[in-house]
Motif scaffolding. Structure first.
Motif, PDB file in Angstrom:
ATOM      1  N   LEU A   1      -4.453  37.127 -19.670  1.00  0.00           N
ATOM      2  CA  LEU A   1      -3.757  37.248 -18.382  1.00  0.00           C
ATOM      3  C   LEU A   1      -4.174  38.504 -17.625  1.00  0.00           C
ATOM      4  CD1 LEU A   1      -0.143  36.136 -19.416  1.00  0.00           C
ATOM      5  CD2 LEU A   1      -1.703  34.899 -17.900  1.00  0.00           C
ATOM      6  N   ILE A   2      -4.253  39.625 -18.332  1.00  0.00           N
ATOM      7  CA  ILE A   2      -4.600  40.862 -17.628  1.00  0.00           C
ATOM      8  C   ILE A   2      -6.069  40.879 -17.199  1.00  0.00           C
ATOM      9  CG2 ILE A   2      -2.797  42.153 -18.816  1.00  0.00           C
ATOM     10  CD1 ILE A   2      -4.873  43.403 -20.587  1.00  0.00           C
ATOM     11  N   LYS A   3      -6.908  40.074 -17.880  1.00  0.00           N
ATOM     12  CA  LYS A   3      -8.313  39.994 -17.487  1.00  0.00           C
ATOM     13  C   LYS A   3      -8.477  39.329 -16.124  1.00  0.00           C
ATOM     14  CE  LYS A   3     -11.744  40.749 -19.199  1.00  0.00           C
ATOM     15  NZ  LYS A   3     -12.681  41.900 -18.977  1.00  0.00           N
ATOM     16  N   ILE A   4      -7.557  38.419 -15.792  1.00  0.00           N
ATOM     17  CA  ILE A   4      -7.658  37.729 -14.501  1.00  0.00           C
ATOM     18  C   ILE A   4      -6.698  38.312 -13.469  1.00  0.00           C
ATOM     19  CG2 ILE A   4      -8.447  35.581 -15.568  1.00  0.00           C
ATOM     20  CD1 ILE A   4      -5.627  34.470 -15.273  1.00  0.00           C
ATOM     21  N   ALA A   5      -5.901  39.303 -13.879  1.00  0.00           N
ATOM     22  CA  ALA A   5      -4.990  39.948 -12.928  1.00  0.00           C
ATOM     23  C   ALA A   5      -5.800  40.692 -11.868  1.00  0.00           C
ATOM     24  CB  ALA A   5      -4.064  40.905 -13.661  1.00  0.00           C
ATOM     25  N   LYS A   6      -5.260  40.762 -10.671  1.00  0.00           N
ATOM     26  CA  LYS A   6      -5.962  41.407  -9.560  1.00  0.00           C
ATOM     27  C   LYS A   6      -5.600  42.878  -9.438  1.00  0.00           C
ATOM     28  CE  LYS A   6      -6.241  36.994  -7.155  1.00  0.00           C
ATOM     29  NZ  LYS A   6      -5.862  36.201  -5.961  1.00  0.00           N
ATOM     30  N   ILE A   7      -4.926  43.389 -10.457  1.00  0.00           N
ATOM     31  CA  ILE A   7      -4.564  44.799 -10.532  1.00  0.00           C
ATOM     32  C   ILE A   7      -5.226  45.388 -11.782  1.00  0.00           C
ATOM     33  CG2 ILE A   7      -2.677  46.445 -10.854  1.00  0.00           C
ATOM     34  CD1 ILE A   7      -2.656  45.262  -8.111  1.00  0.00           C
ATOM     35  N   GLU A   8      -5.834  46.548 -11.661  1.00  0.00           N
ATOM     36  CA  GLU A   8      -6.472  47.170 -12.822  1.00  0.00           C
ATOM     37  C   GLU A   8      -5.410  47.721 -13.771  1.00  0.00           C
ATOM     38  OE1 GLU A   8      -9.783  50.585 -14.012  1.00  0.00           O
ATOM     39  OE2 GLU A   8      -9.034  50.437 -11.946  1.00  0.00           O
ATOM     40  N   ILE A   9      -5.505  47.339 -15.038  1.00  0.00           N
ATOM     41  CA  ILE A   9      -4.569  47.793 -16.075  1.00  0.00           C
ATOM     42  C   ILE A   9      -5.351  48.614 -17.083  1.00  0.00           C
ATOM     43  CG2 ILE A   9      -2.963  47.065 -17.891  1.00  0.00           C
ATOM     44  CD1 ILE A   9      -2.594  44.452 -16.226  1.00  0.00           C
ATOM     45  N   THR A  10      -4.928  49.850 -17.298  1.00  0.00           N
ATOM     46  CA  THR A  10      -5.675  50.753 -18.165  1.00  0.00           C
ATOM     47  C   THR A  10      -4.969  51.050 -19.484  1.00  0.00           C
ATOM     48  OG1 THR A  10      -4.700  52.643 -17.014  1.00  0.00           O
ATOM     49  CG2 THR A  10      -6.849  51.861 -16.235  1.00  0.00           C
ATOM     50  N   LYS A  11      -3.663  50.798 -19.539  1.00  0.00           N
ATOM     51  CA  LYS A  11      -2.918  51.138 -20.752  1.00  0.00           C
ATOM     52  C   LYS A  11      -1.757  50.175 -20.948  1.00  0.00           C
ATOM     53  CE  LYS A  11      -0.389  55.046 -22.822  1.00  0.00           C
ATOM     54  NZ  LYS A  11       0.076  56.448 -22.569  1.00  0.00           N
ATOM     55  N   ILE A  12      -1.513  49.805 -22.223  1.00  0.00           N
ATOM     56  CA  ILE A  12      -0.392  48.931 -22.582  1.00  0.00           C
ATOM     57  C   ILE A  12       0.405  49.624 -23.676  1.00  0.00           C
ATOM     58  CG2 ILE A  12       0.286  46.647 -23.399  1.00  0.00           C
ATOM     59  CD1 ILE A  12      -2.442  45.620 -22.513  1.00  0.00           C
ATOM     60  N   ASP A  13       1.712  49.766 -23.448  1.00  0.00           N
ATOM     61  CA  ASP A  13       2.587  50.438 -24.415  1.00  0.00           C
ATOM     62  C   ASP A  13       3.531  49.402 -25.021  1.00  0.00           C
ATOM     63  OD1 ASP A  13       4.389  51.974 -25.846  1.00  0.00           O
ATOM     64  OD2 ASP A  13       4.402  53.602 -24.380  1.00  0.00           O
ATOM     65  N   PHE A  14       3.328  49.126 -26.318  1.00  0.00           N
ATOM     66  CA  PHE A  14       4.145  48.137 -27.033  1.00  0.00           C
ATOM     67  C   PHE A  14       5.220  48.792 -27.905  1.00  0.00           C
ATOM     68  CE2 PHE A  14       0.205  45.630 -26.467  1.00  0.00           C
ATOM     69  CZ  PHE A  14       0.724  44.443 -26.004  1.00  0.00           C
ATOM     70  N   GLN A  15       5.418  50.072 -27.792  1.00  0.00           N
ATOM     71  CA  GLN A  15       6.299  50.765 -28.731  1.00  0.00           C
ATOM     72  C   GLN A  15       7.744  50.287 -28.636  1.00  0.00           C
ATOM     73  OE1 GLN A  15       5.080  55.110 -29.549  1.00  0.00           O
ATOM     74  NE2 GLN A  15       4.388  54.763 -27.436  1.00  0.00           N
ATOM     75  N   ASP A  16       8.189  49.922 -27.439  1.00  0.00           N
ATOM     76  CA  ASP A  16       9.527  49.364 -27.272  1.00  0.00           C
ATOM     77  C   ASP A  16       9.380  47.850 -27.153  1.00  0.00           C
ATOM     78  OD1 ASP A  16      12.064  48.559 -26.582  1.00  0.00           O
ATOM     79  OD2 ASP A  16      12.282  49.951 -24.898  1.00  0.00           O
ATOM     80  N   GLN A  17       9.816  47.125 -28.166  1.00  0.00           N
ATOM     81  CA  GLN A  17       9.618  45.668 -28.183  1.00  0.00           C
ATOM     82  C   GLN A  17      10.435  44.951 -27.127  1.00  0.00           C
ATOM     83  OE1 GLN A  17       9.339  43.792 -32.169  1.00  0.00           O
ATOM     84  NE2 GLN A  17       9.628  45.843 -33.009  1.00  0.00           N
ATOM     85  N   THR A  18      11.415  45.637 -26.538  1.00  0.00           N
ATOM     86  CA  THR A  18      12.230  45.018 -25.479  1.00  0.00           C
ATOM     87  C   THR A  18      11.691  45.342 -24.097  1.00  0.00           C
ATOM     88  OG1 THR A  18      13.767  46.885 -25.321  1.00  0.00           O
ATOM     89  CG2 THR A  18      14.256  45.185 -26.955  1.00  0.00           C
ATOM     90  N   ASN A  19      10.690  46.208 -24.023  1.00  0.00           N
ATOM     91  CA  ASN A  19      10.182  46.620 -22.714  1.00  0.00           C
ATOM     92  C   ASN A  19       8.691  46.950 -22.809  1.00  0.00           C
ATOM     93  OD1 ASN A  19      10.066  47.352 -20.019  1.00  0.00           O
ATOM     94  ND2 ASN A  19      10.729  49.452 -20.410  1.00  0.00           N
ATOM     95  N   LEU A  20       7.867  46.000 -22.426  1.00  0.00           N
ATOM     96  CA  LEU A  20       6.418  46.184 -22.398  1.00  0.00           C
ATOM     97  C   LEU A  20       6.053  46.991 -21.149  1.00  0.00           C
ATOM     98  CD1 LEU A  20       3.610  45.419 -23.549  1.00  0.00           C
ATOM     99  CD2 LEU A  20       3.699  43.368 -22.140  1.00  0.00           C
ATOM    100  N   ILE A  21       5.357  48.104 -21.343  1.00  0.00           N
ATOM    101  CA  ILE A  21       5.034  48.994 -20.226  1.00  0.00           C
ATOM    102  C   ILE A  21       3.531  49.013 -19.993  1.00  0.00           C
ATOM    103  CG2 ILE A  21       5.177  51.352 -19.338  1.00  0.00           C
ATOM    104  CD1 ILE A  21       7.628  51.769 -21.081  1.00  0.00           C
ATOM    105  N   LEU A  22       3.128  48.767 -18.753  1.00  0.00           N
ATOM    106  CA  LEU A  22       1.725  48.785 -18.371  1.00  0.00           C
ATOM    107  C   LEU A  22       1.452  49.988 -17.475  1.00  0.00           C
ATOM    108  CD1 LEU A  22       1.194  45.030 -17.331  1.00  0.00           C
ATOM    109  CD2 LEU A  22       1.058  46.029 -19.621  1.00  0.00           C
ATOM    110  N   THR A  23       0.321  50.626 -17.697  1.00  0.00           N
ATOM    111  CA  THR A  23      -0.145  51.655 -16.774  1.00  0.00           C
ATOM    112  C   THR A  23      -1.226  51.029 -15.909  1.00  0.00           C
ATOM    113  OG1 THR A  23       0.316  53.431 -18.347  1.00  0.00           O
ATOM    114  CG2 THR A  23      -1.207  53.927 -16.557  1.00  0.00           C
ATOM    115  N   THR A  24      -0.991  51.017 -14.604  1.00  0.00           N
ATOM    116  CA  THR A  24      -1.892  50.334 -13.679  1.00  0.00           C
ATOM    117  C   THR A  24      -2.297  51.267 -12.552  1.00  0.00           C
ATOM    118  OG1 THR A  24      -0.244  49.504 -12.105  1.00  0.00           O
ATOM    119  CG2 THR A  24      -0.504  48.271 -14.159  1.00  0.00           C
ATOM    120  N   GLU A  25      -3.124  50.743 -11.654  1.00  0.00           N
ATOM    121  CA  GLU A  25      -3.525  51.522 -10.485  1.00  0.00           C
ATOM    122  C   GLU A  25      -2.354  51.761  -9.543  1.00  0.00           C
ATOM    123  OE1 GLU A  25      -5.653  48.919  -7.381  1.00  0.00           O
ATOM    124  OE2 GLU A  25      -6.121  47.931  -9.297  1.00  0.00           O
ATOM    125  N   LEU A  26      -1.271  50.989  -9.710  1.00  0.00           N
ATOM    126  CA  LEU A  26      -0.068  51.180  -8.898  1.00  0.00           C
ATOM    127  C   LEU A  26       0.922  52.141  -9.557  1.00  0.00           C
ATOM    128  CD1 LEU A  26       0.621  47.470  -7.837  1.00  0.00           C
ATOM    129  CD2 LEU A  26      -0.615  49.228  -6.562  1.00  0.00           C
TER     130      LEU A  26
END
Length: 269
Positions: free
Chosen positions: A188-213
């Motif tokens: 999914l992130i490969k076809i996303a139109k937003i650049e995603i540089t980091k994924i934080d899975f440490q909190d299983q209830t809240n997936l956090i992405l670091t993006t250009e936004l």
């Protein structure tokens, strides 16, 4: 009336049967000698210098992007010169399949010029994966992750190829916590139109992405993941409306209603 068979007729019949058996035996001997001659000729032919693998340069390796040719040749460990027919492709394939970085192998003999063709399919690293510090080691472990979620230490990867180009995407978390949905998320992130540089899975209830936004909070990764990534792509026009420096983070737990939290005023939609 009854016909009698003379002794002469019986003798002649036996002689004809004996000659037929002798002829069949002679044919079998000739066939055996012919096959043996052909086999011997082939054996003699393949034992000639033109059918000998003289150096590792006669081994053609393809499909490898992570593993170097030198590393693969060290696994094969052939001594030279080597008669082509004494090389067992199945043995070489089994040796290579034991490597965690290799998923498929095909090995075949090449008759002219004498050599081997090795075609492999590797596990290509797609992300740098960082394991959180544990209470036992108190040390962060760095590895690389392939699309299936297999984690291999970075040190081991570099032992395969010291010139390995590292992926840009970074992940933090335990692989066993995200392996079940990692493949889907990566696609999914490969076809996303937003650049995603980091994924934080440490909190299983809240997936956090670091993006250009900035930082994006997706909530549970098992709930409407496709819709959330699609909603993220729709936010690519956001910089035209809001200054990115003013954004603290964006919440996409509800993909139909994203919430933008600013550094100065929270709750702004």
């Amino acid at each position: 009336r009854m016909l009698s068979v003379s002794d002469t007729d019986l003798v002649q019949r036996r002689q004809r049967l004996r000659r037929r058996r002798q002829l069949k035996n002679l044919q079998k001997v000739c066939q055996t000698l012919t096959i043996a001659s052909i086999a011997g000729g082939l054996l003699w032919g393949v034992s000639q210098p033109m059918w000998v693998i003289k150096t590792s340069k006669a081994i053609e390796i393809s499909g490898n992007r992570v593993l170097s040719d030198k590393f693969i040749l060290s696994l094969i460990n052939l001594s030279y010169p080597k008669f082509l027919l004494r090389v067992k492709p199945s043995r070489i394939a089994n040796l290579l399949r034991k490597q965690p970085m290799i998923t498929q192998v095909q090995v075949s003999r090449r008759l002219f010029p004498a050599g081997l063709q090795i075609e492999i399919q590797e596990r290509i690293p797609v992300a740098i994966a960082e394991l959180p510090k544990s209470s036992n080691t108190k040390k962060t472990s760095i590895g690389l992750l392939d699309i299936t979620g297999l984690w291999i230490s970075l040190e081991k990867y570099k032992s395969y190829n010291s010139q390995l180009k590292l992926p840009k995407l970074k992940i933090i978390g335990l692989p066993e916590q995200y392996r079940s949905f990692w493949t889907k998320l990566y696609k999914l992130i490969k076809i996303a139109k937003i650049e995603i540089t980091k994924i934080d899975f440490q909190d299983q209830t809240n997936l956090i992405l670091t993006t250009e936004l900035g930082e994006i909070h997706l909530g549970s990764p098992v709930n409407k993941l496709s819709e959330k990534i699609e909603a993220l792509s729709h936010l690519r026009q956001l910089p035209q409306k809001v200054s990115l420096q003013s954004i603290d983070y964006i919440v996409l737990k509800n993909p139909s209603s994203p919430i933008i939290y600013t550094k100065y005023k929270q709750g702004q939609k």
